[in-house]
Scaffold this motif. Structure first.
Motif, PDB file in Angstrom:
ATOM      1  N   ARG A   1     -34.314   2.057   8.811  1.00 59.97           N
ATOM      2  CA  ARG A   1     -34.100   3.121   9.796  1.00 59.97           C
ATOM      3  C   ARG A   1     -35.189   4.184   9.679  1.00 59.97           C
ATOM      4  O   ARG A   1     -35.603   4.760  10.677  1.00 59.97           O
ATOM      5  CB  ARG A   1     -32.737   3.774   9.604  1.00 59.97           C
ATOM      6  CG  ARG A   1     -31.655   3.071  10.366  1.00 59.97           C
ATOM      7  CD  ARG A   1     -30.454   3.975  10.474  1.00 59.97           C
ATOM      8  NE  ARG A   1     -29.323   3.338   9.827  1.00 59.97           N
ATOM      9  CZ  ARG A   1     -28.236   3.964   9.456  1.00 59.97           C
ATOM     10  NH1 ARG A   1     -28.113   5.255   9.633  1.00 59.97           N
ATOM     11  NH2 ARG A   1     -27.251   3.309   8.893  1.00 59.97           N
ATOM     12  N   TYR A   2     -35.638   4.442   8.457  1.00 64.15           N
ATOM     13  CA  TYR A   2     -36.707   5.423   8.263  1.00 64.15           C
ATOM     14  C   TYR A   2     -37.971   5.009   9.010  1.00 64.15           C
ATOM     15  O   TYR A   2     -38.554   5.804   9.747  1.00 64.15           O
ATOM     16  CB  TYR A   2     -37.010   5.588   6.767  1.00 64.15           C
ATOM     17  CG  TYR A   2     -38.197   6.491   6.504  1.00 64.15           C
ATOM     18  CD1 TYR A   2     -38.058   7.876   6.556  1.00 64.15           C
ATOM     19  CD2 TYR A   2     -39.452   5.970   6.236  1.00 64.15           C
ATOM     20  CE1 TYR A   2     -39.138   8.724   6.338  1.00 64.15           C
ATOM     21  CE2 TYR A   2     -40.542   6.793   6.022  1.00 64.15           C
ATOM     22  CZ  TYR A   2     -40.372   8.165   6.063  1.00 64.15           C
ATOM     23  OH  TYR A   2     -41.454   8.995   5.861  1.00 64.15           O
TER      24      TYR A   2
ATOM     25  N   ASP B   1     -28.296  -1.819  11.757  1.00 62.68           N
ATOM     26  CA  ASP B   1     -28.689  -2.141  10.381  1.00 62.68           C
ATOM     27  C   ASP B   1     -28.874  -3.643  10.192  1.00 62.68           C
ATOM     28  O   ASP B   1     -29.800  -4.077   9.516  1.00 62.68           O
ATOM     29  CB  ASP B   1     -27.674  -1.589   9.388  1.00 62.68           C
ATOM     30  CG  ASP B   1     -27.790  -0.082   9.204  1.00 62.68           C
ATOM     31  OD1 ASP B   1     -28.820   0.502   9.607  1.00 62.68           O
ATOM     32  OD2 ASP B   1     -26.847   0.516   8.657  1.00 62.68           O
ATOM     33  N   LYS B   2     -28.002  -4.439  10.787  1.00 61.24           N
ATOM     34  CA  LYS B   2     -28.145  -5.894  10.680  1.00 61.24           C
ATOM     35  C   LYS B   2     -29.436  -6.350  11.359  1.00 61.24           C
ATOM     36  O   LYS B   2     -30.151  -7.204  10.845  1.00 61.24           O
ATOM     37  CB  LYS B   2     -26.944  -6.603  11.299  1.00 61.24           C
ATOM     38  CG  LYS B   2     -25.712  -6.531  10.457  1.00 61.24           C
ATOM     39  CD  LYS B   2     -24.600  -7.350  11.059  1.00 61.24           C
ATOM     40  CE  LYS B   2     -23.368  -7.197  10.208  1.00 61.24           C
ATOM     41  NZ  LYS B   2     -22.815  -8.418   9.762  1.00 61.24           N
ATOM     42  N   TYR B   3     -29.717  -5.783  12.514  1.00 64.21           N
ATOM     43  CA  TYR B   3     -30.929  -6.137  13.249  1.00 64.21           C
ATOM     44  C   TYR B   3     -32.176  -5.763  12.445  1.00 64.21           C
ATOM     45  O   TYR B   3     -33.104  -6.560  12.318  1.00 64.21           O
ATOM     46  CB  TYR B   3     -30.943  -5.439  14.609  1.00 64.21           C
ATOM     47  CG  TYR B   3     -32.084  -5.893  15.473  1.00 64.21           C
ATOM     48  CD1 TYR B   3     -31.979  -7.040  16.236  1.00 64.21           C
ATOM     49  CD2 TYR B   3     -33.276  -5.186  15.503  1.00 64.21           C
ATOM     50  CE1 TYR B   3     -33.032  -7.489  17.023  1.00 64.21           C
ATOM     51  CE2 TYR B   3     -34.336  -5.622  16.287  1.00 64.21           C
ATOM     52  CZ  TYR B   3     -34.205  -6.766  17.036  1.00 64.21           C
ATOM     53  OH  TYR B   3     -35.257  -7.203  17.796  1.00 64.21           O
ATOM     54  N   LEU B   4     -32.184  -4.555  11.914  1.00 62.19           N
ATOM     55  CA  LEU B   4     -33.341  -4.104  11.131  1.00 62.19           C
ATOM     56  C   LEU B   4     -33.540  -4.967   9.895  1.00 62.19           C
ATOM     57  O   LEU B   4     -34.676  -5.332   9.567  1.00 62.19           O
ATOM     58  CB  LEU B   4     -33.168  -2.631  10.737  1.00 62.19           C
ATOM     59  CG  LEU B   4     -33.210  -1.622  11.884  1.00 62.19           C
ATOM     60  CD1 LEU B   4     -32.891  -0.228  11.367  1.00 62.19           C
ATOM     61  CD2 LEU B   4     -34.547  -1.649  12.599  1.00 62.19           C
ATOM     62  N   GLU B   5     -32.446  -5.298   9.231  1.00 59.01           N
ATOM     63  CA  GLU B   5     -32.537  -6.140   8.032  1.00 59.01           C
ATOM     64  C   GLU B   5     -33.148  -7.498   8.388  1.00 59.01           C
ATOM     65  O   GLU B   5     -34.007  -8.010   7.666  1.00 59.01           O
ATOM     66  CB  GLU B   5     -31.146  -6.334   7.431  1.00 59.01           C
ATOM     67  CG  GLU B   5     -31.153  -7.149   6.157  1.00 59.01           C
ATOM     68  CD  GLU B   5     -29.757  -7.326   5.577  1.00 59.01           C
ATOM     69  OE1 GLU B   5     -29.575  -8.321   4.848  1.00 59.01           O
ATOM     70  OE2 GLU B   5     -28.882  -6.492   5.839  1.00 59.01           O
TER      71      GLU B   5
ATOM     72  N   ALA C   1     -26.316   5.613  16.749  1.00 61.21           N
ATOM     73  CA  ALA C   1     -26.375   4.349  17.488  1.00 61.21           C
ATOM     74  C   ALA C   1     -25.771   3.221  16.654  1.00 61.21           C
ATOM     75  O   ALA C   1     -25.058   2.370  17.182  1.00 61.21           O
ATOM     76  CB  ALA C   1     -27.820   4.013  17.859  1.00 61.21           C
ATOM     77  N   ASN C   2     -26.048   3.236  15.369  1.00 61.47           N
ATOM     78  CA  ASN C   2     -25.553   2.206  14.464  1.00 61.47           C
ATOM     79  C   ASN C   2     -24.028   2.205  14.391  1.00 61.47           C
ATOM     80  O   ASN C   2     -23.417   1.169  14.169  1.00 61.47           O
ATOM     81  CB  ASN C   2     -26.150   2.396  13.069  1.00 61.47           C
ATOM     82  CG  ASN C   2     -25.887   1.224  12.166  1.00 61.47           C
ATOM     83  OD1 ASN C   2     -26.181   0.089  12.500  1.00 61.47           O
ATOM     84  ND2 ASN C   2     -25.331   1.501  11.001  1.00 61.47           N
ATOM     85  N   SER C   3     -23.419   3.355  14.615  1.00 65.58           N
ATOM     86  CA  SER C   3     -21.962   3.449  14.504  1.00 65.58           C
ATOM     87  C   SER C   3     -21.247   3.239  15.834  1.00 65.58           C
ATOM     88  O   SER C   3     -20.025   3.321  15.895  1.00 65.58           O
ATOM     89  CB  SER C   3     -21.566   4.801  13.903  1.00 65.58           C
ATOM     90  OG  SER C   3     -21.891   5.853  14.792  1.00 65.58           O
TER      91      SER C   3
ATOM     92  N   GLU D   1     -30.722 -10.218  21.236  1.00 65.98           N
ATOM     93  CA  GLU D   1     -30.448 -10.359  19.797  1.00 65.98           C
ATOM     94  C   GLU D   1     -29.371  -9.378  19.347  1.00 65.98           C
ATOM     95  O   GLU D   1     -28.491  -9.749  18.554  1.00 65.98           O
ATOM     96  CB  GLU D   1     -31.740 -10.147  18.997  1.00 65.98           C
ATOM     97  CG  GLU D   1     -32.739 -11.281  19.172  1.00 65.98           C
ATOM     98  CD  GLU D   1     -34.025 -11.077  18.385  1.00 65.98           C
ATOM     99  OE1 GLU D   1     -34.183 -10.046  17.706  1.00 65.98           O
ATOM    100  OE2 GLU D   1     -34.890 -11.964  18.475  1.00 65.98           O
ATOM    101  N   LEU D   2     -29.421  -8.144  19.838  1.00 65.49           N
ATOM    102  CA  LEU D   2     -28.396  -7.156  19.493  1.00 65.49           C
ATOM    103  C   LEU D   2     -27.028  -7.588  19.999  1.00 65.49           C
ATOM    104  O   LEU D   2     -26.027  -7.465  19.291  1.00 65.49           O
ATOM    105  CB  LEU D   2     -28.762  -5.787  20.069  1.00 65.49           C
ATOM    106  CG  LEU D   2     -29.932  -5.061  19.409  1.00 65.49           C
ATOM    107  CD1 LEU D   2     -30.364  -3.879  20.264  1.00 65.49           C
ATOM    108  CD2 LEU D   2     -29.586  -4.615  18.000  1.00 65.49           C
ATOM    109  N   GLU D   3     -26.981  -8.123  21.211  1.00 63.94           N
ATOM    110  CA  GLU D   3     -25.717  -8.605  21.775  1.00 63.94           C
ATOM    111  C   GLU D   3     -25.156  -9.748  20.938  1.00 63.94           C
ATOM    112  O   GLU D   3     -23.939  -9.822  20.695  1.00 63.94           O
ATOM    113  CB  GLU D   3     -25.906  -9.050  23.227  1.00 63.94           C
ATOM    114  CG  GLU D   3     -26.094  -7.906  24.192  1.00 63.94           C
ATOM    115  CD  GLU D   3     -26.435  -8.364  25.599  1.00 63.94           C
ATOM    116  OE1 GLU D   3     -26.059  -7.640  26.531  1.00 63.94           O
ATOM    117  OE2 GLU D   3     -27.078  -9.425  25.758  1.00 63.94           O
ATOM    118  N   GLY D   4     -26.023 -10.620  20.471  1.00 65.78           N
ATOM    119  CA  GLY D   4     -25.585 -11.728  19.614  1.00 65.78           C
ATOM    120  C   GLY D   4     -24.977 -11.216  18.320  1.00 65.78           C
ATOM    121  O   GLY D   4     -23.946 -11.713  17.874  1.00 65.78           O
ATOM    122  N   LEU D   5     -25.616 -10.227  17.728  1.00 67.84           N
ATOM    123  CA  LEU D   5     -25.081  -9.641  16.490  1.00 67.84           C
ATOM    124  C   LEU D   5     -23.748  -8.948  16.738  1.00 67.84           C
ATOM    125  O   LEU D   5     -22.828  -9.052  15.946  1.00 67.84           O
ATOM    126  CB  LEU D   5     -26.091  -8.642  15.901  1.00 67.84           C
ATOM    127  CG  LEU D   5     -27.360  -9.235  15.312  1.00 67.84           C
ATOM    128  CD1 LEU D   5     -28.364  -8.142  14.985  1.00 67.84           C
ATOM    129  CD2 LEU D   5     -27.043 -10.043  14.070  1.00 67.84           C
TER     130      LEU D   5
END
Length: 72
Positions: free
Chosen positions: A16-17, A6-10, A33-35, A63-67
């Motif tokens: 997500r849709y 969710d943070k990445y998408l934002e 996956a988000n959880s 980027e995901l790893e950073g988040l």
């Protein structure tokens, strides 16, 4: 706590849709996956996210790893 997805998408102005529609991976799969930590994600999910954002899978993963690290 907001999940990494969710943070990445934002950060990329996505939902997500939209991710589900463009990737062909269901919203419920993305919700799972988000959880979870990135260790539970599949390569297919990272590649789908890369395709949707127009970035390389390597860039998306970094980027995901950073988040995820920022949440720890």
């Amino acid at each position: 706590m907001t999940g990494v997805l969710d943070k990445y998408l934002e950060a990329h102005g996505l939902t997500r849709y939209r991710l589900a529609k463009e990737s062909g991976i269901s919203q419920s799969t993305w919700a799972r996956a988000n959880s979870h930590t990135l260790d539970h994600w599949t390569v297919k999910q990272v590649r789908a996210l890369a395709s949707t954002t127009g970035l390389s899978a390597a860039t998306v993963l970094r980027e995901l790893e950073g988040l995820e690290d920022a949440q720890a």
